[in-house]
Design a protein around this motif. Structure first.
Motif, PDB file in Angstrom:
ATOM      1  N   ALA A  39       9.261 -10.242  15.100  1.00  0.00           N
ATOM      2  CA  ALA A  39      10.159  -9.946  13.980  1.00  0.00           C
ATOM      3  C   ALA A  39       9.323  -9.576  12.752  1.00  0.00           C
ATOM      4  O   ALA A  39       9.700  -8.722  11.953  1.00  0.00           O
ATOM      5  N   ILE A  40       8.156 -10.218  12.632  1.00  0.00           N
ATOM      6  CA  ILE A  40       7.204  -9.850  11.581  1.00  0.00           C
ATOM      7  C   ILE A  40       6.473  -8.581  11.991  1.00  0.00           C
ATOM      8  O   ILE A  40       6.416  -7.603  11.247  1.00  0.00           O
ATOM      9  N   GLY A  41       5.927  -8.583  13.192  1.00  0.00           N
ATOM     10  CA  GLY A  41       5.312  -7.389  13.761  1.00  0.00           C
ATOM     11  C   GLY A  41       4.082  -6.895  13.027  1.00  0.00           C
ATOM     12  O   GLY A  41       3.618  -7.499  12.056  1.00  0.00           O
ATOM     13  N   THR A  42       3.571  -5.781  13.494  1.00  0.00           N
ATOM     14  CA  THR A  42       2.394  -5.175  12.872  1.00  0.00           C
ATOM     15  C   THR A  42       2.677  -4.785  11.421  1.00  0.00           C
ATOM     16  O   THR A  42       1.805  -4.903  10.558  1.00  0.00           O
ATOM     17  N   ALA A  43       3.902  -4.335  11.150  1.00  0.00           N
ATOM     18  CA  ALA A  43       4.243  -3.925   9.781  1.00  0.00           C
ATOM     19  C   ALA A  43       4.159  -5.101   8.814  1.00  0.00           C
ATOM     20  O   ALA A  43       3.566  -5.002   7.735  1.00  0.00           O
ATOM     21  N   GLY A  44       4.748  -6.226   9.199  1.00  0.00           N
ATOM     22  CA  GLY A  44       4.705  -7.406   8.339  1.00  0.00           C
ATOM     23  C   GLY A  44       3.301  -7.951   8.177  1.00  0.00           C
ATOM     24  O   GLY A  44       2.894  -8.381   7.088  1.00  0.00           O
ATOM     25  N   PHE A  45       2.547  -7.935   9.275  1.00  0.00           N
ATOM     26  CA  PHE A  45       1.162  -8.384   9.260  1.00  0.00           C
ATOM     27  C   PHE A  45       0.338  -7.512   8.309  1.00  0.00           C
ATOM     28  O   PHE A  45      -0.465  -8.009   7.509  1.00  0.00           O
ATOM     29  N   VAL A  72       8.602  -5.809   3.633  1.00  0.00           N
ATOM     30  CA  VAL A  72       7.971  -7.130   3.710  1.00  0.00           C
ATOM     31  C   VAL A  72       7.085  -7.364   2.490  1.00  0.00           C
ATOM     32  O   VAL A  72       7.070  -8.469   1.922  1.00  0.00           O
ATOM     33  N   ALA A  73       6.364  -6.332   2.061  1.00  0.00           N
ATOM     34  CA  ALA A  73       5.505  -6.469   0.885  1.00  0.00           C
ATOM     35  C   ALA A  73       6.323  -6.836  -0.348  1.00  0.00           C
ATOM     36  O   ALA A  73       5.914  -7.690  -1.145  1.00  0.00           O
ATOM     37  N   ILE A  74       7.473  -6.203  -0.512  1.00  0.00           N
ATOM     38  CA  ILE A  74       8.336  -6.523  -1.654  1.00  0.00           C
ATOM     39  C   ILE A  74       8.765  -7.984  -1.615  1.00  0.00           C
ATOM     40  O   ILE A  74       8.707  -8.701  -2.620  1.00  0.00           O
ATOM     41  N   ALA A  75       9.208  -8.433  -0.447  1.00  0.00           N
ATOM     42  CA  ALA A  75       9.685  -9.812  -0.314  1.00  0.00           C
ATOM     43  C   ALA A  75       8.564 -10.805  -0.624  1.00  0.00           C
ATOM     44  O   ALA A  75       8.783 -11.802  -1.336  1.00  0.00           O
ATOM     45  N   VAL A  76       7.364 -10.552  -0.103  1.00  0.00           N
ATOM     46  CA  VAL A  76       6.246 -11.471  -0.325  1.00  0.00           C
ATOM     47  C   VAL A  76       5.807 -11.464  -1.788  1.00  0.00           C
ATOM     48  O   VAL A  76       5.630 -12.522  -2.407  1.00  0.00           O
ATOM     49  N   LEU A 115      15.700  -7.820  -1.783  1.00  0.00           N
ATOM     50  CA  LEU A 115      14.420  -8.324  -1.292  1.00  0.00           C
ATOM     51  C   LEU A 115      13.555  -8.875  -2.418  1.00  0.00           C
ATOM     52  O   LEU A 115      12.605  -9.608  -2.169  1.00  0.00           O
ATOM     53  N   GLY A 116      13.884  -8.485  -3.658  1.00  0.00           N
ATOM     54  CA  GLY A 116      13.126  -8.983  -4.797  1.00  0.00           C
ATOM     55  C   GLY A 116      12.579  -7.929  -5.728  1.00  0.00           C
ATOM     56  O   GLY A 116      11.889  -8.255  -6.699  1.00  0.00           O
ATOM     57  N   ALA A 117      12.846  -6.645  -5.460  1.00  0.00           N
ATOM     58  CA  ALA A 117      12.361  -5.594  -6.353  1.00  0.00           C
ATOM     59  C   ALA A 117      13.036  -5.708  -7.716  1.00  0.00           C
ATOM     60  O   ALA A 117      14.257  -5.840  -7.804  1.00  0.00           O
ATOM     61  N   ALA A 118      12.226  -5.638  -8.773  1.00  0.00           N
ATOM     62  CA  ALA A 118      12.777  -5.698 -10.131  1.00  0.00           C
ATOM     63  C   ALA A 118      13.218  -4.318 -10.591  1.00  0.00           C
ATOM     64  O   ALA A 118      14.154  -4.192 -11.383  1.00  0.00           O
ATOM     65  N   GLU A 119      12.547  -3.276 -10.090  1.00  0.00           N
ATOM     66  CA  GLU A 119      12.890  -1.886 -10.417  1.00  0.00           C
ATOM     67  C   GLU A 119      12.804  -1.045  -9.156  1.00  0.00           C
ATOM     68  O   GLU A 119      12.016  -1.333  -8.257  1.00  0.00           O
TER      69      GLU A 119
END
Length: 243
Positions: free
Chosen positions: A98-104, A137-141, A165-169
């Motif tokens: 679910a995390i996968g290579t992209a999340g890693f 995933v980067a945005i969320a982290v 996901l957490g983006a401010a803009e």
């Protein structure tokens, strides 16, 4: 194929590179016939490698799977034991994929920014390809860590999703697609780029003095030379410090 470990594949992901491979939109596959799938999680069935034995839970990402080595979209995979990572305790094979290579890759990029001293107090961080696997995933982290995140996307209709996901803009990728200038107005302290090409050049030119950018993909630059694709694609991350 060559290898010293046979793994029963339980879960894989549909990575961007797999999409390019199965559609033929980019020269990802360099050996035919080929099984796609650049990552998997599963259970070791047989092993002559000293580190692994039958029953071990493992993860494998990259190493040319789906490109030069038969990939994960099969019931079993034959790989080199040195390619494998032990599945962390408390995490299922499904969780890992679910995390996968992209999340890693996204997490490697975040760590690269931290290693360059980019903290939430230094200023905003831009994330390109925001609605993709690495970007989301980067945005969320980053958001969870307290950064002010600026998401760049070509799908402005997904602005609400990115903000959830957490983006401010959220900015349109067109702002970063023009012919780059050597130096532009400073806009952020750091960035995570999975697009490459003019987007990366513009992000760099708009990064504040003392900032850093972690680059980890070439989604917009698949016409570049194969040797550069091999160097900078998959779970490879390199950081550029602005001094």
């Amino acid at each position: 194929m060559d290898g010293d470990v046979t793994v029963r594949v339980e879960w894989s992901t549909l990575n961007y590179k797999d999409g390019l491979a199965v559609t033929g939109k980019a020269p990802v596959v360099r050996r035919f016939p080929m099984i796609a799938g650049i990552d998997f999680a599963g259970t070791v069935e047989q092993s002559s490698h000293p580190q692994w034995q039958a029953g071990d839970k493992v993860v494998c990402t990259g190493w040319g799977m789906g490109e030069t080595h038969l990939g994960a979209y099969a019931e079993k995979a034959r790989v080199k034991g040195d390619w494998l990572v032990r599945l962390p305790a408390g995490m299922s094979a499904r969780d890992a994929m679910a995390i996968g290579t992209a999340g890693f890759t996204a997490m490697l990029a975040v760590l690269a920014l931290e290693e360059q001293g980019i903290t939430p107090g230094k200023g905003a961080v831009v994330v390109s390809g925001a609605a993709g696997g690495v970007g989301s995933v980067a945005i969320a982290v980053l958001s969870k860590l307290g950064y002010h995140v600026i998401a760049s996307t070509g799908r402005m209709s997904e602005a609400d999703y990115l903000k959830s996901l957490g983006a401010a803009e959220v900015i349109d990728r067109a702002e970063l697609s023009a012919t780059p200038k050597p130096l532009a107005k400073e806009r952020w302290a750091g960035g995570i780029d999975s697009v490459g090409s003019a987007t990366l050049a513009n992000i760099l030119s708009m990064t504040k003095y003392g900032g850093a950018v972690a680059a980890c993909g070439l989604a917009a630059a698949w016409t570049c030379r194969p040797r550069w694709r091999r160097l900078f694609c998959g779970a490879c991350v390199f950081s550029v410090s602005i001094r």
